[in-house]
Design a protein around this motif. Structure first.
Motif, PDB file in Angstrom:
ATOM      1  N   THR A 145      20.728  17.237  59.290  1.00 34.63           N
ATOM      2  CA  THR A 145      20.421  14.780  59.689  1.00 34.63           C
ATOM      3  C   THR A 145      21.925  15.028  60.049  1.00 34.63           C
ATOM      4  O   THR A 145      23.147  15.475  59.495  1.00 34.63           O
ATOM      5  N   ARG A 161      25.770  14.117  60.771  1.00 33.32           N
ATOM      6  CA  ARG A 161      26.938  13.179  60.686  1.00 33.32           C
ATOM      7  C   ARG A 161      27.574  12.707  61.178  1.00 33.32           C
ATOM      8  O   ARG A 161      28.653  11.581  61.487  1.00 33.32           O
ATOM      9  N   LYS A 217      35.885   4.511  62.303  1.00 37.41           N
ATOM     10  CA  LYS A 217      34.647   5.966  62.220  1.00 37.41           C
ATOM     11  C   LYS A 217      35.141   6.214  60.169  1.00 37.41           C
ATOM     12  O   LYS A 217      34.389   6.452  60.086  1.00 37.41           O
ATOM     13  N   ASP A 261      27.213   4.913  54.911  1.00 37.03           N
ATOM     14  CA  ASP A 261      26.164   6.354  54.519  1.00 37.03           C
ATOM     15  C   ASP A 261      26.638   6.464  55.828  1.00 37.03           C
ATOM     16  O   ASP A 261      26.197   7.928  56.413  1.00 37.03           O
ATOM     17  N   ASP A 262      27.018   5.901  56.846  1.00 37.52           N
ATOM     18  CA  ASP A 262      27.763   6.879  57.943  1.00 37.52           C
ATOM     19  C   ASP A 262      28.852   6.945  58.073  1.00 37.52           C
ATOM     20  O   ASP A 262      29.007   7.686  59.248  1.00 37.52           O
ATOM     21  N   PRO A 264      31.598  10.120  58.468  1.00 38.61           N
ATOM     22  CA  PRO A 264      31.685  10.899  58.958  1.00 38.61           C
ATOM     23  C   PRO A 264      31.957  11.797  58.133  1.00 38.61           C
ATOM     24  O   PRO A 264      32.508  11.321  56.903  1.00 38.61           O
ATOM     25  N   LYS A 308      33.056  13.521  51.924  1.00 38.61           N
ATOM     26  CA  LYS A 308      32.015  13.049  53.065  1.00 38.61           C
ATOM     27  C   LYS A 308      30.918  12.423  51.787  1.00 38.61           C
ATOM     28  O   LYS A 308      31.252  12.217  50.920  1.00 38.61           O
TER      29      LYS A 308
END
Length: 372
Positions: free
Chosen positions: A78, A80, A119, A232-233, A235, A247
């Protein structure tokens, strides 16, 4: 020697042993011996579960890149992304990182301070430099492990749990191995595959094989509840000097001090000092409040002296095959590593997955020294 000789006795049913047994299973009669009650109890079941092109260094990159398509096609990855953070005092390390991975095939991009802040929310001002690794992904470790175990079942591999090996004996007249368990039960095999992880050297000694110096290292991870909640996003965030990584995971945060503490082979347990060290480093990176340490765990990662994996027949004892020393990168490299080893064991040619991998780089013969 018992009846029903196996072509291969694979010792260890973690991701290493399971993946290799699965690759062998369509072509040979395979036995897998697992010391614990179920496969994947130790390192495989305690992984931080990410696929990182840079992890393990440039010598591991070919295995990681070769495994990527298999993992993507199987739905085990998935997306990341990863941010390798640095401060002004880390510029030399940042430059070394860039130099190390130049021309290896990995993709890394420099980030501006504004891009870093976008980010990694609330990142502290001193973290002004970073590389972005867009291909980094989460791995469904349990799914991948079960995938290989399913192939083993479909191909009638014999998996025996609670089967701790006490002794290995090779009979020179036949070339066969007797594999004796602590319970006293004995199995016969033409070849033994050492996929015993942290116990790899101990297994070698049990078979009269010279150990290679494969050293288990403890790695600690803690699950935190933080405020604000980890997005959730977010990195994967790593220190360019290897001092931490963290993470998100289902609204929580997984944090490690990226430690490598020498350990005897054992059921590793976390120590409070390592969790405290991780938290101290984390608080120096982002302005988030730690509300609770919900759980913590530790696992062993095993490294050969040169930190590259060991795949190949022992240099001195016939029929003893090393598949060990895979550090923390054994899961992300499992497809290519297992395919590479199976091709050698079965006498098959390289295929599209393994054709670009230099097999000799990982052979145990590299540890053989000759007297002048």
């Amino acid at each position: 020697m018992p009846d029903g000789i196996y072509d291969f006795a694979v010792v260890g049913a973690g991701i290493a042993g399971a993946s290799l047994a699965a690759e062998l299973s369509a072509h040979a009669k395979v036995l897998v011996l697992e010391a614990e009650d179920a496969p994947g109890y130790h390192a495989t079941g305690r992984s931080a579960a990410f696929w990182d092109e840079c992890y393990g260094g440039p010598g591991v990159v070919p295995l990681t890149l070769a495994s990527g398509q298999y993992l993507r096609d199987g739905g085990f990855l998935t997306p990341r992304g990863a941010v390798h953070l640095a401060r002004d005092q880390d510029l030399a390390a940042l430059g070394e990182f860039e130099h190390t991975f130049a021309d290896t095939g990995v993709t890394i991009e420099r980030l501006t301070r504004e891009q870093i802040a976008a980010k990694v929310p609330q990142v502290r001002d001193e973290w002004r430099h970073a590389f972005w690794e867009p291909a980094c992904a989460d791995i469904d470790v349990a799914g991948l492990h079960q995938h290989y175990l399913k192939i083993m079942r479909q191909c009638s591999v014999d998996l025996v749990c609670r089967a701790r090996v006490a002794k290995l004996k090779r009979y020179p007249d036949t070339g066969l191995w007797a594999v004796t368990l602590e319970s006293g039960e004995t199995y016969g095999a033409e070849r033994v595959v050492n996929a015993a992880g942290a116990w790899a050297d101990a297994l070698a000694v049990a078979g009269g094989v010279k150990p290679l110096g494969i050293a288990p290292m403890r790695r600690t991870v803690a699950q935190l509840r933080v405020s604000p909640q980890a997005p959730d996003d977010l990195p994967l965030v790593l220190d360019i000097n290897g001092g931490f990584y963290f993470k998100p995971d289902n609204g929580r945060l997984w944090l490690s001090p990226h430690d490598e503490i020498p350990s005897e082979p054992c059921d590793a347990a976390p120590e409070e000092i390592d969790v405290a060290r991780a938290i101290e480093r984390f608080e120096a990176v982002v302005d988030w409040k730690i509300e609770h340490v919900e759980r913590r765990w530790a696992g062993l990662r095993s490294f050969a002296p040169d930190r590259l994996p060991v795949y190949g027949y022992d240099a001195e004892v016939p029929g003893f095959y090393w598949f060990a020393g895979q550090g923390g990168f054994g899961i992300q490299t499992a497809p290519a590593a297992a395919r590479l080893a199976a091709q050698e064991l079965l006498g098959l040619s390289a295929d599209a997955m393994t054709s670009g991998i230099e097999r000799a780089r990982y052979a145990p013969q590299r540890f053989v020294t000759t007297d002048a």
